[in-house]
Write a protein that holds these residues in place. Sequence first.
Motif, mmCIF file in Angstrom:
data_model
loop_
_atom_site.group_PDB
_atom_site.id
_atom_site.type_symbol
_atom_site.label_atom_id
_atom_site.label_comp_id
_atom_site.label_asym_id
_atom_site.label_seq_id
_atom_site.Cartn_x
_atom_site.Cartn_y
_atom_site.Cartn_z
ATOM 1 N N ALA A 131 -13.112 10.349 -5.431
ATOM 2 C CA ALA A 131 -12.241 10.243 -4.253
ATOM 3 C C ALA A 131 -11.563 11.568 -3.934
ATOM 4 N N ASP A 132 -11.533 11.888 -2.642
ATOM 5 C CA ASP A 132 -10.850 13.106 -2.200
ATOM 6 C C ASP A 132 -9.732 12.811 -1.212
ATOM 7 N N SER A 133 -9.367 11.527 -1.096
ATOM 8 C CA SER A 133 -8.295 11.117 -0.187
ATOM 9 C C SER A 133 -7.802 9.744 -0.608
ATOM 10 N N THR A 134 -6.677 9.312 -0.027
ATOM 11 C CA THR A 134 -6.147 7.986 -0.337
ATOM 12 C C THR A 134 -7.110 6.895 0.108
ATOM 13 N N VAL A 135 -7.722 7.086 1.265
ATOM 14 C CA VAL A 135 -8.697 6.107 1.770
ATOM 15 C C VAL A 135 -9.875 6.002 0.802
ATOM 16 N N ILE A 162 3.557 5.369 -1.572
ATOM 17 C CA ILE A 162 3.195 3.993 -1.903
ATOM 18 C C ILE A 162 2.857 3.160 -0.676
ATOM 19 N N ALA A 163 3.584 3.333 0.423
ATOM 20 C CA ALA A 163 3.305 2.528 1.612
ATOM 21 C C ALA A 163 1.925 2.842 2.170
ATOM 22 N N ARG A 164 1.590 4.124 2.254
ATOM 23 C CA ARG A 164 0.275 4.514 2.764
ATOM 24 C C ARG A 164 -0.828 4.056 1.821
ATOM 25 N N ALA A 165 -0.574 4.173 0.515
ATOM 26 C CA ALA A 165 -1.573 3.745 -0.459
ATOM 27 C C ALA A 165 -1.809 2.240 -0.380
#
Length: 204
Positions: A131-135, A162-165
């Motif tokens: 993984a290279d991003s939260t998505v 945390i909210a974005r994750a």
Amino acid sequence: MVRWTWRKRVVCAALAVTGLACVPIPAGADASAPPGLDFARALGTPALPGIYGPDTAVVVLGYGLTPEGTMREELVRRLRAGLAQAVFAPWSPIIVTGGNPRAGLSEADAMADWLVAAGIDQSRIIRESEADSTVANARNTAAMLADKGLRSVVLVTSEDHIARARGAFVDAGVLVVGDLTPDRAQWDSAPLHIGRFGPASSAR
């Protein structure tokens, strides 16, 4: 008469890591909350980790390594929160997710090495090192959960992340049953270590 269940014993063991005492609840007292929880709240202790079973993974999200391949302090703080959660949920597998290699080392590899050094059994750790991003963290973790038959996750990352994750993991179809951040589990000053016989504080 004081009655102890395995859940209470796990909570008390984990509370011991934080330096808090755990007091048995006498028969007839309100036992709706784990022992020690009200005491912890009274002291102003941040939200405690939760107790989960083997079908719930603890997922620690990565943070950029230095050019030399060493971990930055924020990633260490995430790992310490993840280690605290791992104490509360000793049956849960731990997924460390993060690619972005530096000096030949991915975030996931660096995190796994840290957890092993802290006493976590290598077999309990699942590395997601692409993984290279939260998505991508969320998408790749979702695939791992499906492959291993895991049902849900507890997310561990920074408070401002945390909210974005959580949103990314939910969008990826992952059931998020809890989350923990270093700011809500402020035990990064305690030398956490999982010893052979359970949670313990290592000597400075």
